[in-house]
Design an enzyme around this catalytic site. Structure first.
Site, PDB file in Angstrom:
ATOM      1  N   HIS A 121       0.747  -1.197  -0.118  1.00 16.90           N
ATOM      2  CA  HIS A 121      -0.080  -0.042   0.000  1.00 16.90           C
ATOM      3  C   HIS A 121       0.948   1.368  -0.020  1.00 16.90           C
ATOM      4  O   HIS A 121       1.999   1.203   0.487  1.00 16.90           O
ATOM      5  CB  HIS A 121      -0.981  -0.093   1.337  1.00 16.90           C
ATOM      6  CG  HIS A 121      -0.169   0.042   2.688  1.00 16.90           C
ATOM      7  ND1 HIS A 121       0.400   1.158   3.083  1.00 16.90           N
ATOM      8  CD2 HIS A 121       0.236  -0.978   3.215  1.00 16.90           C
ATOM      9  CE1 HIS A 121       1.249   0.964   4.119  1.00 16.90           C
ATOM     10  NE2 HIS A 121       0.740  -0.457   4.429  1.00 16.90           N
ATOM     11  N   GLU A 180      -2.099  -7.223   7.394  1.00 16.11           N
ATOM     12  CA  GLU A 180      -0.717  -7.122   8.034  1.00 16.11           C
ATOM     13  C   GLU A 180      -0.624  -8.034   9.209  1.00 16.11           C
ATOM     14  O   GLU A 180      -1.802  -8.537   9.686  1.00 16.11           O
ATOM     15  CB  GLU A 180      -0.254  -5.597   8.378  1.00 16.11           C
ATOM     16  CG  GLU A 180       0.868  -5.526   9.060  1.00 16.11           C
ATOM     17  CD  GLU A 180       2.048  -5.715   8.130  1.00 16.11           C
ATOM     18  OE1 GLU A 180       2.287  -7.101   7.971  1.00 16.11           O
ATOM     19  OE2 GLU A 180       2.857  -4.928   7.619  1.00 16.11           O
TER      20      GLU A 180
END
Length: 233
Positions: A13, A90
């Site tokens: 990202h 994550e």
């Protein structure tokens, strides 16, 4: 049934406000910075002529937003719909979520009885060690150890590849720096990668149940997109 090769564009990202502040960001979620959006747009420009069969992201906002930016700029694909997958999240860092990065890593190094990450890498399988240590230090007992994090990520990645292997082609997967490092390390330890840059691309191919890491932490798409952006001014 004969499967075809799947090419995974595994993207981190864009930069977030927590990245910029040097704070640990696992399941807690910062918005993209102005610079993070700009670089993600550049990557979108750099990828705009690549035909994607599918696009996936974790269900965390920073990954979702980055994937949406790339979809918006893509010219070669039609009717791309973002598919969010929790398994691409994550690593969860428990009590260290939102903490200053240096504090977490200092605790990890002290626990491992080393003075630097370089020393830790020589003594331990570091991708495993830092996850397991973080989990061991977390009094909430919520932080993910290595096996928990890599199992959910690889299960999700395998499922995504199976969904696309009949026709093959390019797929974009937007995830996070820590989990991408774990995936790369799990598939091919020869890369020994320490950093995954925001909006960088790592290439992985998949066919007949086998993964191959082709490149890691590639920023060339961002650079290509920057040049395209200049030409459009």
């Amino acid at each position: 049934m004969i499967s075809k090769e799947v090419k995974i564009f595994l993207m981190r990202h864009g930069e977030t406000i927590l990245n910029k502040a040097g704070r640990t960001q696992g399941w807690c979620d910062g918005i993209l910075t102005k610079e993070g959006i700009e670089v993600a747009v550049n990557v979108g420009f750099g990828l705009r002529d690549i035909k994607f069969k599918s696009v996936y992201s974790s269900d965390l906002g920073r990954a979702r937003k980055t994937a949406q930016i790339v979809i918006k700029e893509n010219k070669a694909s039609k009717d791309l719909k973002l598919q969010e997958r929790e398994g691409l999240r994550e690593v969860y860092f428990g009590k260290y979520e939102g903490e200053i990065d240096k504090m977490m890593f200092n605790d990890i190094l002290n626990y491992l009885n080393v003075t630097s990450i370089e020393e830790a890498e020589k003594k331990y399988e570091f991708q495993r060690a830092y996850c397991d240590t973080c989990a061991a230090l977390d009094e909430t007992k919520e932080a993910e150890d290595y096996n928990t994090a890599i199992t959910r990520a690889m299960n999700e990645l395998k499922q995504i590849c199976k969904e696309n292997s009949q026709e093959g082609g390019n797929i974009l997967v937007v995830a996070h720096g820590g989990i991408i490092r774990l995936i790369i390390d799990y598939l091919d330890k020869s890369f020994n990668i320490r950093n995954i840059d925001n909006s960088s691309i790592s290439m992985i191919s998949y066919r007949d149940g086998e993964f191959k890491v082709e490149s890691v932490n590639d920023n060339s798409y961002s650079e290509k997109g920057k040049e395209i952006s200049k030409q459009n001014l």
